[in-house]
Design a protein around this motif. Structure first.
Motif, PDB file in Angstrom:
ATOM      1  N   PRO A 100      -8.180  -5.673  12.241  1.00 21.01           N
ATOM      2  CA  PRO A 100      -7.395  -6.913  12.270  1.00 21.01           C
ATOM      3  C   PRO A 100      -7.976  -7.987  11.359  1.00 21.01           C
ATOM      4  O   PRO A 100      -7.340  -9.020  11.139  1.00 21.01           O
ATOM      5  N   GLN A 101      -9.163  -7.732  10.818  1.00 18.69           N
ATOM      6  CA  GLN A 101      -9.798  -8.686   9.914  1.00 18.69           C
ATOM      7  C   GLN A 101      -9.421  -8.447   8.457  1.00 18.69           C
ATOM      8  O   GLN A 101      -9.945  -9.110   7.564  1.00 18.69           O
ATOM      9  N   CYS A 102      -8.523  -7.502   8.219  1.00 20.59           N
ATOM     10  CA  CYS A 102      -8.084  -7.188   6.859  1.00 20.59           C
ATOM     11  C   CYS A 102      -6.805  -7.937   6.515  1.00 20.59           C
ATOM     12  O   CYS A 102      -6.027  -8.319   7.394  1.00 20.59           O
ATOM     13  N   LEU A 103      -6.587  -8.116   5.226  1.00 19.92           N
ATOM     14  CA  LEU A 103      -5.329  -8.646   4.704  1.00 19.92           C
ATOM     15  C   LEU A 103      -4.696  -7.577   3.829  1.00 19.92           C
ATOM     16  O   LEU A 103      -5.359  -7.034   2.935  1.00 19.92           O
ATOM     17  N   VAL A 104      -3.450  -7.267   4.089  1.00 19.84           N
ATOM     18  CA  VAL A 104      -2.687  -6.346   3.249  1.00 19.84           C
ATOM     19  C   VAL A 104      -1.637  -7.152   2.510  1.00 19.84           C
ATOM     20  O   VAL A 104      -0.807  -7.826   3.138  1.00 19.84           O
ATOM     21  N   LEU A 105      -1.695  -7.105   1.196  1.00 15.88           N
ATOM     22  CA  LEU A 105      -0.775  -7.859   0.357  1.00 15.88           C
ATOM     23  C   LEU A 105       0.083  -6.869  -0.417  1.00 15.88           C
ATOM     24  O   LEU A 105      -0.416  -6.124  -1.259  1.00 15.88           O
ATOM     25  N   VAL A 106       1.377  -6.832  -0.090  1.00 18.96           N
ATOM     26  CA  VAL A 106       2.309  -5.861  -0.677  1.00 18.96           C
ATOM     27  C   VAL A 106       3.253  -6.606  -1.614  1.00 18.96           C
ATOM     28  O   VAL A 106       3.682  -7.720  -1.318  1.00 18.96           O
ATOM     29  N   THR A 107       3.561  -5.979  -2.749  1.00 22.25           N
ATOM     30  CA  THR A 107       4.637  -6.501  -3.595  1.00 22.25           C
ATOM     31  C   THR A 107       5.719  -5.440  -3.702  1.00 22.25           C
ATOM     32  O   THR A 107       5.423  -4.252  -3.780  1.00 22.25           O
ATOM     33  N   SER A 108       6.969  -5.885  -3.687  1.00 26.47           N
ATOM     34  CA  SER A 108       8.076  -4.931  -3.725  1.00 26.47           C
ATOM     35  C   SER A 108       9.352  -5.630  -4.166  1.00 26.47           C
ATOM     36  O   SER A 108       9.521  -6.836  -3.938  1.00 26.47           O
ATOM     37  N   ARG A 109      10.232  -4.882  -4.790  1.00 29.99           N
ATOM     38  CA  ARG A 109      11.553  -5.411  -5.138  1.00 29.99           C
ATOM     39  C   ARG A 109      12.516  -5.322  -3.960  1.00 29.99           C
ATOM     40  O   ARG A 109      13.636  -5.808  -4.045  1.00 29.99           O
ATOM     41  N   HIS A 110      12.075  -4.678  -2.910  1.00 27.50           N
ATOM     42  CA  HIS A 110      12.957  -4.448  -1.763  1.00 27.50           C
ATOM     43  C   HIS A 110      12.416  -5.182  -0.540  1.00 27.50           C
ATOM     44  O   HIS A 110      11.204  -5.239  -0.313  1.00 27.50           O
ATOM     45  N   ARG A 111      13.292  -5.712   0.265  1.00 26.77           N
ATOM     46  CA  ARG A 111      12.870  -6.391   1.486  1.00 26.77           C
ATOM     47  C   ARG A 111      12.368  -5.369   2.492  1.00 26.77           C
ATOM     48  O   ARG A 111      12.998  -4.329   2.701  1.00 26.77           O
ATOM     49  N   PRO A 112      11.231  -5.628   3.115  1.00 26.64           N
ATOM     50  CA  PRO A 112      10.681  -4.661   4.064  1.00 26.64           C
ATOM     51  C   PRO A 112      11.470  -4.648   5.360  1.00 26.64           C
ATOM     52  O   PRO A 112      11.970  -5.670   5.809  1.00 26.64           O
TER      53      PRO A 112
END
Length: 804
Positions: free
Chosen positions: A254-266
């Motif tokens: 829970p101490q991590c950050l996940v940063l996603v980039t995408s052309r599509h809405r999750p």
């Protein structure tokens, strides 16, 4: 009782899961075979002539109930006597070193990945994104036990990657355990990376040795979560195609950050994992002006604000369009702000500056600002530069190397090097690392559409073939240097020879070269298959054998070799090499084994044998039968394995002098004798096993060129195992002394460490603590020199226990 059961069950699961894939290397194999021996105790089969006979033979525990039953049997055995209790305890402890639970402690102190690409010097604004992310991290009441997941969404070229990299850079002090980064290449389903490919890369950067990386995605995911538990890491997943590509890559902490980039809405990320989406839009007019002036540079003569704003209006405030336009102004001093404004305005109306109607490269009109800018930039290229731009975009190569570009365009490597630098300065390419470039996928689509229009399918296919031939030549040469003694098919290997005074590290360097080109090689296979170059497809797969055998990457292995099978089949029907069909099936089977898919591997080997038998290729048929024997060894079916090896020997005897494979028969026969001896050892046929292993040893020594020292050392290792299984630690030590000398002579660092560590066990069994300690120190030094942190930690732990 429950904690003991849990430890035993975990150890059984770890060792059994790695038995097929080879995870853990020689240590993993020994632990698997020792588990077989322990499970044979009390079944009435441990003293019989063949432990494979009758209903007492244990089977490799694959299912959950089978593993639970095996763990219970170990506990019952431990309760039966103090001696068995020590054996079981020692086995469970050693198995724990192959368990994912032990890797985080090793990786945590050894590896803090720094995979983030450099930020751009012209990055502008997006302060709102950083503020939003900071607030998300500081927010109270986030779901417990889950990492913070943020998704930057928006159309191509809007600056998602630059914003993600900038924010991760600004926030990295909050995440002292490192940054993981992967471009998921999700512009389309065809180019999107498999999660398994990314997991393998992440695990190695987290400190997991390649031999410890599982072959199947489920176990990779488990290991990844163990490696990231309790760590503070930023994981940047750029250019995701869909949620299914991202979910397996979410860390556990829970101490991590996940940063996603995408052309599509999750969808699933938001609904199931609490992800927060953030849509990126165009830059404001003020920020767009700032960005384009930065890119154009201070040397560019100033222009009235109205003209600059006209240029900015033509780009729509989209960062990719702004950077491409600014780069054109920076590198072409004859180009004026006014001319660029006129070009964009005219093209926005569907005409060039002369008033002629124009279409975008995709033939759909010129309304898209990014396409407007790309068309304008392309119009400024000299003809040879324009042709080069089109040529390097004929296929979505993961990276465009100098080799790739030179052969795609049909120019020298020096010329390609200069042209790549020019396109990078014009922002039509970006430099990913030294002499490796990549397209933004929108730019590649633009160049590809132009190639289709201006060059046509024939020229594009010819460019792909030149690139494929060049990569085949590179891969075959490196593969030959890594494993010069293996038999191989294909004309790409003709004329290859090793230098008389070869550097001992040359094979290691060659493997590193293959690894560096791994993704491009897979792309070349797919490109060659798409264009129908069947002769190149299967030869490329053949040339990747040592890469996959030694480093894994099983998802890629299976995908490429499925194409190889089909290409070889078609080629065999059209005057190709019919031997290639069986070869591809056999190599595919090893990929399935590495992924833990035993049934698929056995089916592939049956196909291989049928294909080789059908074309009379005895050498290939023998290899397929041998491979099935190796599969049976891994599955603890030792009598079946022995029958396969003996049958393979019979097939080899059909090869006459001068026939295909004749030169390889002595070495192949020696290898089979070694395999038979190993199978006999596990059936407790010790006199026969020792005799067969000594015969294999003599055969390896008689091979041309002074014998095969490395494989002779391997046989000595197997002799040591046989004597240990028979309870003769002293004779085992004598054999391991010879193994140590052989591996020293062969320069096989990890195998030398393994031999010395095995000899330390003999000293322990014989009550010689001083000699054991000395061997453990030597093994530690060898593991450290070869960067095997798991082996190093294992022997250091034993040494510390001994010296207490």
């Amino acid at each position: 009782m429950e904690p003991l059961m849990g430890m035993a069950l975990s150890a059984v699961g770890t060792v059994a899961s790695g038995a097929l894939s080879g995870a853990g290397g020689e240590a993993g194999r020994r632990l698997s075979e020792r588990l077989y021996d322990l499970l044979s105790r009390g079944r009435g089969g441990d003293n019989s002539g063949s432990a494979d006979s009758g209903s007492t033979r244990p089977t490799l525990p694959v299912t959950g109930p089978e593993r639970t039953a095996a763990a219970r049997h170990l506990l019952e055995l431990a309760r039966s006597s103090p001696e068995f209790a020590r054996e079981v305890t020692e086995w469970v402890r050693e198995a724990s070193w192959l368990s994912p639970r032990t890797v985080p402690a090793v990786a945590h102190g050894a590896s803090r990945p720094r995979m983030l690409p450099p930020t751009t010097a012209v990055f502008t604004d997006r302060a709102d994104v950083l503020a939003w992310l900071t607030a998300l991290l500081d927010e109270e009441g986030r779901p417990p036990g889950a990492p913070a997941v943020a998704v930057l969404t928006g159309p191509g070229g809007i600056g998602k990657t630059a914003a993600a990299v900038h924010c991760a850079t600004e926030l990295r002090e909050r995440f002292p355990d490192g940054v993981l980064f992967a471009d998921l290449k999700g512009a389309s389903a065809a180019t999107a990376l498999q999660p398994s490919d990314v997991l393998a890369r992440f695990l190695e950067r987290l400190g997991v040795p390649p031999a410890m990386v599982p072959g199947d995605e489920a176990r990779q995911r488990d290991l990844y979560r163990d490696c990231t538990a309790d760590r503070r890491i930023v994981v940047v997943l750029d250019n995701a195609h869909d949620d299914a590509q991202v979910v397996p890559l979410l860390p556990a902490s829970p101490q991590c950050l996940v940063l996603v980039t995408s052309r599509h809405r999750p969808g699933r990320l938001v609904g199931e994992h609490g992800a927060r989406p953030y849509p990126l839009g165009p830059l404001s007019a003020e920020d767009a002006v700032t960005l384009i002036r930065r890119v154009a540079g201070r040397d560019r003569p100033t222009a009235p604000d109205a003209v600059v704003r006209a240029v900015v209006d033509g780009t729509g405030g989209i960062p990719l369009a702004l950077c491409t336009t600014g780069a054109g102004l920076a590198v072409r001093h004859q180009l004026t702000w006014e001319r660029v404004a006129q070009q964009l305005s005219a093209r926005n109306r569907g005409h060039d500056q002369g008033g002629t109607a124009v279409r975008a490269a995709d033939g759909q009109g010129a309304a898209d600002p990014v396409r407007l800018v790309q068309d304008a930039a392309y119009a400024e290229l000299a003809p040879d530069r324009a042709a080069f731009y089109r040529a390097v975009a004929v296929w979505p190569w993961p990276t465009v190397t100098v080799l790739c570009a030179a052969h795609a365009a049909g120019v020298s490597e020096d010329a390609a090097r200069g042209l790549l630098e020019e396109l990078a300065r014009a922002h039509l390419l970006e430099e990913a690392e030294e002499e490796r470039y990549r397209f933004h996928d929108l730019t590649r689509a633009h160049a590809h559409a132009l190639a289709e229009t201006e060059d046509g399918h024939g020229r594009m296919a010819a460019a792909v073939r030149r690139v494929a031939v060049a990569h085949l030549r590179l891969a075959a040469g490196a593969d030959f240097r890594v494993m010069p003694l293996r038999w191989r098919l294909g004309p790409a290997y003709r004329g290859l020879a090793l230098p008389e005074h070869r550097d001992r590290a040359d094979g290691k360097h060659a493997l590193a070269e293959l690894r560096a080109e791994r993704e491009n090689l897979a792309a070349v296979v797919r490109a060659a298959a798409h264009h129908g170059f069947d002769d190149l497809v299967w030869q490329l797969c053949e040339a990747m054998w040592s890469l996959h055998l030694l480093l894994g990457f099983h998802a890629q292995w299976i995908d490429t070799h499925l194409l190889g099978v089909e290409a070889a089949r078609r080629g065999a029907q059209e005057f190709g090499d019919p031997r290639a069909v069986g070869r591809m099936w056999t190599q595919l089977a090893f990929g399935y084994m590495g992924a833990g898919r035993a049934s698929a591997a056995a089916d592939a080997l049956a196909q291989a044998r049928a294909a080789d038998r059908g074309c009379g290729h005895h050498r290939g048929e023998a290899t397929a039968v041998e491979a099935l024997g190796l599969l049976r060894l891994k599955q603890w079916e030792f009598a079946a394995a022995q029958r396969c090896f003996e049958e393979a020997q019979e097939v080899l005897r059909r090869i006459g002098p001068g026939e295909d494979g004749w030169a390889d028969v002595p070495r192949a026969t020696a290898l089979l004798a070694h395999h038979i001896g190993r199978a006999q050892t596990k059936q407790r046929q010790f006199p026969a096993a020792v005799a067969r292993l000594n015969d294999a040893l003599a055969q390896f020594r008689r091979l041309p060129g002074g014998g095969d020292t490395y494989n002779a050392g391997r046989v000595y290792m197997s002799l040591g195992d046989a004597h240990l299984d028979a309870g003769d630690a002293e004779q085992a030590r004598v054999c391991l002394d010879e193994a140590v000398m052989a591996m020293t002579e062969a320069g096989a660092g990890l195998q030398l460490a393994d031999a010395v560590e095995a000899r330390a066990r003999c000293h322990r069994l014989s009550g010689r603590p001083a000699e054991e300690a000395q061997d453990l120190r030597t093994a530690a030094a060898r593991y450290e020199a070869n960067e095997d942190r798991i082996g190093l930690t294992r022997v250091r732990t034993r040494l510390a226990e001994l010296e207490r």
